[in-house]
Scaffold this motif. Structure first.
Motif, mmCIF file in Angstrom:
data_model
loop_
_atom_site.group_PDB
_atom_site.id
_atom_site.type_symbol
_atom_site.label_atom_id
_atom_site.label_comp_id
_atom_site.label_asym_id
_atom_site.label_seq_id
_atom_site.Cartn_x
_atom_site.Cartn_y
_atom_site.Cartn_z
ATOM 1 N N ASP A 75 29.660 35.729 -9.756
ATOM 2 C CA ASP A 75 28.434 36.383 -9.323
ATOM 3 C C ASP A 75 28.634 37.113 -7.997
ATOM 4 O OD1 ASP A 75 25.692 37.014 -9.495
ATOM 5 O OD2 ASP A 75 25.168 35.297 -8.244
ATOM 6 N N CYS A 76 28.376 38.416 -7.990
ATOM 7 C CA CYS A 76 28.450 39.269 -6.794
ATOM 8 C C CYS A 76 29.867 39.437 -6.244
ATOM 9 C CB CYS A 76 27.539 38.767 -5.684
ATOM 10 S SG CYS A 76 25.813 38.614 -6.155
ATOM 11 N N MET A 77 30.896 39.156 -7.040
ATOM 12 C CA MET A 77 32.285 39.253 -6.581
ATOM 13 C C MET A 77 33.197 39.668 -7.733
ATOM 14 S SD MET A 77 34.767 36.182 -5.143
ATOM 15 C CE MET A 77 33.926 35.932 -3.589
ATOM 16 N N ILE A 78 34.094 40.610 -7.440
ATOM 17 C CA ILE A 78 35.149 40.960 -8.388
ATOM 18 C C ILE A 78 36.476 41.012 -7.631
ATOM 19 C CG2 ILE A 78 33.677 42.233 -10.003
ATOM 20 C CD1 ILE A 78 34.740 44.845 -8.743
ATOM 21 N N ASP A 172 19.019 48.011 -2.910
ATOM 22 C CA ASP A 172 19.930 48.272 -1.787
ATOM 23 C C ASP A 172 21.110 47.328 -1.944
ATOM 24 O OD1 ASP A 172 18.368 50.205 -0.605
ATOM 25 O OD2 ASP A 172 17.235 48.744 0.571
ATOM 26 N N LYS A 173 22.317 47.874 -1.940
ATOM 27 C CA LYS A 173 23.518 47.069 -2.172
ATOM 28 C C LYS A 173 24.608 47.508 -1.192
ATOM 29 C CE LYS A 173 26.635 47.111 -6.047
ATOM 30 N NZ LYS A 173 26.758 47.191 -7.494
ATOM 31 N N LYS A 174 25.224 46.527 -0.534
ATOM 32 C CA LYS A 174 26.358 46.822 0.337
ATOM 33 C C LYS A 174 27.572 46.079 -0.202
ATOM 34 C CE LYS A 174 26.249 47.220 4.944
ATOM 35 N NZ LYS A 174 26.335 46.892 6.406
ATOM 36 N N MET A 175 28.697 46.802 -0.287
ATOM 37 C CA MET A 175 29.935 46.217 -0.784
ATOM 38 C C MET A 175 30.918 46.034 0.365
ATOM 39 S SD MET A 175 30.409 47.718 -4.566
ATOM 40 C CE MET A 175 31.056 49.276 -4.089
ATOM 41 N N TYR A 176 31.675 44.926 0.275
ATOM 42 C CA TYR A 176 32.648 44.549 1.291
ATOM 43 C C TYR A 176 34.002 44.394 0.609
ATOM 44 C CZ TYR A 176 28.302 43.279 3.638
ATOM 45 O OH TYR A 176 27.045 43.300 4.178
ATOM 46 N N LEU A 177 35.023 44.998 1.204
ATOM 47 C CA LEU A 177 36.361 45.011 0.631
ATOM 48 C C LEU A 177 37.294 44.153 1.492
ATOM 49 C CD1 LEU A 177 38.363 46.346 -1.429
ATOM 50 C CD2 LEU A 177 38.587 48.228 0.207
ATOM 51 N N PHE A 178 37.990 43.196 0.841
ATOM 52 C CA PHE A 178 38.906 42.276 1.525
ATOM 53 C C PHE A 178 40.273 42.326 0.853
ATOM 54 C CE2 PHE A 178 34.724 40.705 2.466
ATOM 55 C CZ PHE A 178 34.812 40.265 3.773
ATOM 56 N N TYR A 179 41.304 41.952 1.632
ATOM 57 C CA TYR A 179 42.670 42.043 1.110
ATOM 58 C C TYR A 179 43.525 40.902 1.640
ATOM 59 C CZ TYR A 179 47.325 43.997 0.226
ATOM 60 O OH TYR A 179 48.619 44.191 -0.195
ATOM 61 N N ILE A 189 33.025 41.987 -2.566
ATOM 62 C CA ILE A 189 31.801 41.203 -2.594
ATOM 63 C C ILE A 189 30.646 42.162 -2.334
ATOM 64 C CG2 ILE A 189 30.470 39.456 -1.311
ATOM 65 C CD1 ILE A 189 33.207 38.179 -0.633
ATOM 66 N N TYR A 190 29.517 41.910 -2.967
ATOM 67 C CA TYR A 190 28.358 42.710 -2.578
ATOM 68 C C TYR A 190 27.179 41.808 -2.234
ATOM 69 C CZ TYR A 190 26.067 42.272 -7.205
ATOM 70 O OH TYR A 190 25.457 41.807 -8.329
ATOM 71 N N GLN A 191 26.342 42.334 -1.358
ATOM 72 C CA GLN A 191 25.094 41.688 -1.006
ATOM 73 C C GLN A 191 23.967 42.693 -1.182
ATOM 74 O OE1 GLN A 191 25.653 40.153 3.008
ATOM 75 N NE2 GLN A 191 26.749 38.350 2.248
ATOM 76 N N ILE A 192 22.795 42.183 -1.490
ATOM 77 C CA ILE A 192 21.625 43.050 -1.652
ATOM 78 C C ILE A 192 20.533 42.588 -0.694
ATOM 79 C CG2 ILE A 192 22.130 43.672 -4.035
ATOM 80 C CD1 ILE A 192 20.108 41.602 -4.935
#
Length: 193
Positions: A75-78, A172-179, A189-192
């Motif tokens: 949920d909310c993560m790929i 409204d959706k914000k996506m965060y990119l991690f590595y 990950i996204y948050q709304i």
């Protein structure tokens, strides 16, 4: 289309074949590439592989997709494995199966993404790459959800992006990119609100 910001060369709206491994059948229906940057622009030790921010719209009401959940796909993560600068999705595309009630929302996301891409290519977009955020600390809309790598260490924050600037997600959706360079693991990950 490549553009330059202060510290990065950014490839906006890259083509699907430039983002995903060759065996990417069906990816074009669920993944919408927003931008790509070289890892060496983030950390010079990491070489010239490329990392990508991807728009997606999974159905939060389809409980049948839980069987495709994995450690970093839920949920909310790929998540993706980084293979020579291209992504391989870390679970089955059944993760994106849609209920009838969600098909219209997915269609809105897809159509608005391609409309934004076309406008940008034509030079008719007000999307400014200078507004993209790279590095530092994430500006969480909710609580801190920094993912841990398979060894239990916090993954590196790369970038964040508010999707309503290019897509109609009906929220409204914000996506965060991690590595994680050690594990060649990319997590979004996204948050709304």
């Amino acid at each position: 289309m490549k553009v330059h910001s202060e510290d990065f060369e950014i490839d906006l709206f890259p083509e699907i074949e430039d983002v995903f491994v060759p065996e990417n059948k069906g990816y074009e229906d669920v993944f919408f590439p927003i931008y790509s940057v070289k890892l060496s622009d983030i950390d010079e030790r990491w070489g010239d592989e490329t990392i990508h921010m991807i728009q997606f719209n999974e159905d939060p009401y389809n409980t049948e997709t839980v069987k495709y959940y994995k450690d970093y796909c839920k949920d909310c993560m790929i998540a993706f494995e980084l293979v020579d600068g291209k992504y391989k999705f870390k679970t089955d595309l059944g993760f994106f199966n849609l209920t009838d009630d969600w098909k219209d929302y997915h269609k809105q996301t897809k159509e608005s993404y391609f409309k934004s891409k076309e406008s940008f290519i034509k030079g008719e977009s007000d999307f400014d790459p200078e507004d993209l955020i790279f590095g530092g600390e994430p500006h969480w809309w909710q609580s801190d959800e920094t993912p841990l790598d398979p060894d239990g260490f916090p993954m590196l924050f790369v970038s964040e992006f508010e999707t309503d600037r290019i897509c109609n997600d009906s929220c409204d959706k914000k996506m965060y990119l991690f590595y994680s360079h050690k594990h060649k693991l990319v997590v979004q990950i996204y948050q709304i609100t």
